[in-house]
Scaffold this active site. Structure first.
Site, PDB file in Angstrom:
ATOM      1  N   GLY B 149       0.825  -1.196   0.000  1.00 21.38           N
ATOM      2  CA  GLY B 149       0.000   0.000   0.000  1.00 21.38           C
ATOM      3  C   GLY B 149       0.859   1.245   0.000  1.00 21.38           C
ATOM      4  O   GLY B 149       2.047   1.205   0.334  1.00 21.38           O
ATOM      5  N   CYS B 150       0.249   2.365  -0.367  1.00 22.22           N
ATOM      6  CA  CYS B 150       1.004   3.611  -0.479  1.00 22.22           C
ATOM      7  C   CYS B 150       1.474   4.099   0.886  1.00 22.22           C
ATOM      8  O   CYS B 150       2.652   4.399   1.086  1.00 22.22           O
ATOM      9  CB  CYS B 150       0.163   4.666  -1.190  1.00 22.22           C
ATOM     10  SG  CYS B 150      -1.515   4.851  -0.556  1.00 22.22           S
ATOM     11  N   TYR B 151       0.553   4.192   1.842  1.00 23.81           N
ATOM     12  CA  TYR B 151       0.961   4.626   3.185  1.00 23.81           C
ATOM     13  C   TYR B 151       2.017   3.697   3.770  1.00 23.81           C
ATOM     14  O   TYR B 151       3.044   4.169   4.275  1.00 23.81           O
ATOM     15  CB  TYR B 151      -0.250   4.679   4.121  1.00 23.81           C
ATOM     16  CG  TYR B 151      -1.209   5.826   3.921  1.00 23.81           C
ATOM     17  CD1 TYR B 151      -0.798   7.153   4.033  1.00 23.81           C
ATOM     18  CD2 TYR B 151      -2.562   5.599   3.670  1.00 23.81           C
ATOM     19  CE1 TYR B 151      -1.704   8.206   3.883  1.00 23.81           C
ATOM     20  CE2 TYR B 151      -3.471   6.640   3.523  1.00 23.81           C
ATOM     21  CZ  TYR B 151      -3.038   7.944   3.635  1.00 23.81           C
ATOM     22  OH  TYR B 151      -3.932   8.979   3.502  1.00 23.81           O
ATOM     23  N   THR B 153       4.240   1.887   2.398  1.00 19.83           N
ATOM     24  CA  THR B 153       5.546   2.124   1.781  1.00 19.83           C
ATOM     25  C   THR B 153       6.252   3.297   2.450  1.00 19.83           C
ATOM     26  O   THR B 153       7.420   3.204   2.840  1.00 19.83           O
ATOM     27  CB  THR B 153       5.371   2.407   0.264  1.00 19.83           C
ATOM     28  OG1 THR B 153       4.858   1.227  -0.358  1.00 19.83           O
ATOM     29  CG2 THR B 153       6.688   2.794  -0.384  1.00 19.83           C
ATOM     30  N   SER B 154       5.538   4.396   2.593  1.00 21.91           N
ATOM     31  CA  SER B 154       6.177   5.600   3.153  1.00 21.91           C
ATOM     32  C   SER B 154       6.564   5.397   4.617  1.00 21.91           C
ATOM     33  O   SER B 154       7.557   5.937   5.085  1.00 21.91           O
ATOM     34  CB  SER B 154       5.244   6.805   3.010  1.00 21.91           C
ATOM     35  OG  SER B 154       4.209   6.766   3.980  1.00 21.91           O
TER      36      SER B 154
END
Lengths: 346, 346, 346, 346
Positions: B149-151, B153-154
């Site tokens: 997921g994007c979150y 990853t960060s």
């Protein structure tokens, strides 16, 4: 590899040049200059460049830059290009100027609209107006290229086939253009603060914007007679993008379909100009960060007017991408080398 | 050239896959599928792709797609990936799933947070969590990769070295994340209208967002013990970009300088993770449209907390760019192939 | 009618004072001063005021302003308020200072965080911190009011009932705040250009923002013991609005429902603070241009943390609206006089 | 107090009516209807209204609404107003329709451009076009008022004095208009998602937008002869605001100064129309959230064209503010009652 210097690397067009040049397969950046950020790493000024550019910005010194570079891009405020261009040419360094100082064949026009005396009319006469789709051949052999303004690029590309074909009433041309804020550069003026631009929309420079005579020079050249236009720019809360909407009365009977063929033919060899399918109007987002120009038009039978719209990214096709396109032509490389990427959408 | 199919090509992550794949030197797109835009040209749905993609979107048919492709990317809403992945694997087609269906080793977690029964726990167990900086080797040999997921990853990239080194109090982790609206996909809901998002800012999914257990799974794995975090996402009026700000109490005496070395060491081989110089905080704009993750932190002596921030483009490193990074690893190509471009700034 | 002068009328908080004061039924503006726009009509500087304000801005002259006004608002950069406040008080003119110079009871804190020597510690001690919901009575009789900072307003209102009730672990407070760009004032710095803020998001002043000690002073006062917080501000591409997301570990067993009653009780008399219904998280847009503060929270049982969020308009409740609310209290008028308008949504 | 019902209260123009009406000193809201949000509190749908509106939205029932209200505002998609208006008038309830169904004196124009048969041409003929600056007297005595479209308001106000005075060549009028996204209402279509509008700019409805014949009807009436215009709307990433830029060839010798007097004279009694000083071009931000229309123009001697620009807030002067202005006239109250607030700037 061609050795390239960028004079004025930390303004937005300078930084866009570095972004594009850093991925261009035949360009080697040898020098970046900046008054404001002299002594600082370029990647510190634009951290998007970490990993792509290890240069430190320096104050411009002719010795240092012009002895290393084979070409220099000048990304300076108007009024500063001529002495540097002169020195470069003296040393056999070719010049692509992104400012306005060398765009006018008749320097009286420049002097009237810019309010300063031109220091070298001969050089201005010798410079080639760097709109590849119109002046491809002259650019190829030019020593000094005057890269077009952002608005003129969007307008001339939209109108050239129409005017070349003699379809439009020349005195009826109305150009209503809208630009993102990066067109103003990185100037710290109240008018360009986020708080002033965001959720806001307004015209500026009405009936006296300096891109007017530049548009007129090129349209007149194409028409073979003097053209005068109404040109109104607007500031819109986007970072990148110009949309020009253009109104022209038609003077000959012609169908929209015939005009579409005229445009297709005119831009057959142009890798960056796309006439969109009927009904699909240009959106600046579709060319975001790319070197493309999207165009469309419709013939309004009720009023007899052709209504056209064109979209570019003002920093790319409207400035630095076009400058690299000119570089490609000047060195005999494929016109789209290092530039053929799609826009970022969304 | 590897033949690639994209299932769900007209959502934002699908379109970003097409944008990146169209310029990747070893990828040949062979099929694009879309339910909503079946029968339409991809370049008509995303006109930024004119000149880069001549495919017409089709309804998904296993026969057609899976007989041509060597790899398929699944860019679908959760709950739809498993049957397609099963069929693909049966035919020897490798799978990179950009959704959530295969991200959890323990499907009970998936079932609890997503509220649906998992159709194939064995497949979920077999899938590799596709965060290259953490699972590089397993990805290389994986038949099926669950793209993060994007979150997550960060967040995971920002915390991994700290947690691996045992510096943080695991029960103290607070993650305050902010995302651009493209993270919601191309869903036509009132909440994502321009008029609702613009000039607005708000948290959502507080204490129950589905990326929470995904973050916890990976941090627990790194820590070697169960980790629970507070994770609050916010919707911010930008199109692309995630910024995660993270707060952790330190449990050992360590200087900021030492931690910087820990991070540098951890990411020595990672082409897309950059620890910025001290004091230069990540800006989403600096990674706009790129596959980079920028990280920085400071040690707040007053409170004993380490405060970290990381920025990615949610569609690129947070989804489609990372998926291509995984493809590169799966085929033994250089990890950054076709992806090493600077962000678009401004 | 009370005669009011505004010192520093052309910054954003000054202009917001004029906007609100021009419609306040008991305020008569008698003087507007500005260094930058001295000699210019206020309505030329802010054309939204055409028809509402016929004043011309003047350079500040104590004689002229302080002989006419009964109250002056100081909307100046920090470091400039004390001499004017002293002169005003000498003449019996009451003072509402929107800057930071008089916000600290202990000027050593001011001197440490602002890096300048305080010229009049006695005056600072005498000033009342103008957060009406906390200091309503003292404000009513104050001669000089120090109007709170924008971030502290959003944070203190969100935490006051919790801390007053002794529910939170004081050393666990983490505040992650996000602000629109108008919070930076009308300063012409590169960082606040549209092109730098738009499509961008980043933290700043991490672990050292000057609103930290202001928050700590007031929370400590409420708690009856020293409180230290982590406070991280972020710049978000909106013009108006602050959203603060706050994380606190609970130290006593309490249900969310009980806490809701605590908040309702605490703010029973407060016309501008609204606890939203469960699950409806504050959106800055809902208080846009208004003097309201919206608050909500949830109790995360998984982590034992209370997660709160509050939203204000930084120029209104975070500055000029609150200043007028203080004026209302100082003159014994209804607290919401001239201020009870709904936010502009959308 | 006049009892008012709003049919279609949860669209953007409905919500703007509630916002303004909630502070209007002589309006009492008695009923709000909504199909989509029936059964929900209005303040839950638009939480900016907490404290200002305690109504619950209901499905429209003629009995319930029309037996209580003395006036109803219809804020509905086109095609729905006539039966409700008929029923209201039958019961002696006055009607202000914010849609297009009653704007055309000649329903054939409506039928051609809207593509539906008009159910009651007689009613259309009887309705008064509610642009107060042009039809003040008829509005005062009207039973049914057709509130103008947003674009037509901005265009007609800018052109009326010029055309009334016979200064412009009627066949030369080109209108290039730009609108914020709230003009599209709260419709959940892909085109209006944040991700599609943000950082984007494009024309739409070129040569066939339905506001064209509305503009032409009113300009023809003023001119005393048929007027045809080119009208091109654009979608701009702002929430509120319309800017219309208009180009007209002059047919008589007249100075800019004389024209300024013509405009001043024409709008002497109009509280909401402001001709800005020479050189100060309208900005949508200056009328943000307000009922004002700002106008300016310049005479371009090079081309013989007058270039005008006007700015309004499309939801206020372009819709709901104007509707309340009409209400004021219909009840003999001061025209600006409850509406004279400055715009929110910044």
């Amino acid at each position: 590899m061609v050795k390239v210097g960028i004079i004025g690397a930390t303004g937005y067009t300078g930084a866009e040049l570095v972004r594009l040049a850093s991925r261009h397969p035949r360009v080697e950046l040898v020098a970046l200059t900046s008054q404001t950020f002299s002594g600082q790493e370029m990647a510190r000024v634009y951290p998007s460049l970490y990993g792509f550019c290890s240069h430190t910005c320096k104050n411009f010194s002719p010795e240092e830059v012009l002895s290393q570079a084979e070409v220099v891009f000048l990304a300076l405020p108007h009024g500063h290009a001529v002495p540097i261009a002169e020195e470069a040419l003296r040393r056999g360094v070719r010049v692509i100027d992104l400012g306005a100082d060398l765009r006018f064949r008749d320097v009286r026009v420049y002097e009237e609209w810019y309010g300063i005396k031109h220091p070298n009319p001969e050089l201005a006469a010798r410079a080639v107006y760097g709109l590849p789709e119109i002046h491809r051949e002259e650019i190829a052999s030019a020593q000094v290229v005057a890269n077009p303004g952002c608005y003129p690029t969007s307008v001339i590309l939209a109108l050239a086939p129409l005017i070349k074909g003699g379809y439009g009433e020349l005195e009826s041309i109305v150009i209503d253009a809208k630009s993102g804020v990066s067109g103003a550069g990185r100037k710290t003026e109240i008018a360009y603060l986020f708080t002033e631009c965001n959720e806001n929309l307004h015209p500026y420079g009405v009936a006296r914007h300096r891109h007017t005579p530049e548009i007129e020079q090129e349209l007149s050249l194409i028409a073979g007679q003097e053209v005068r236009v109404s040109f109104t720019p607007h500031l819109v809360p986007i970072t990148r993008g110009i949309l020009s909407t253009i109104y022209v009365n038609l003077k000959v009977q012609v169908s929209e379909e015939e005009l579409r063929q005229v445009y297709e033919e005119f831009y057959r060899e142009a890798p960056f100009v796309k006439l969109l399918p009927p009904g699909l109007w240009p959106h600046t987002r579709w060319v975001y960060g790319s070197n493309f120009c999207h165009i469309n038009f419709t013939l309004d039978r009720r009023t007899g007017r052709l209504i056209l719209a064109s979209a570019i990214d003002n920093l790319t096709k409207g400035a630095s991408g076009q400058a690299l396109q000119n570089l490609n032509l000047m060195f005999g490389w494929p016109e789209a080398l290092g530039l053929d990427y799609p826009g970022l959408s969304p």
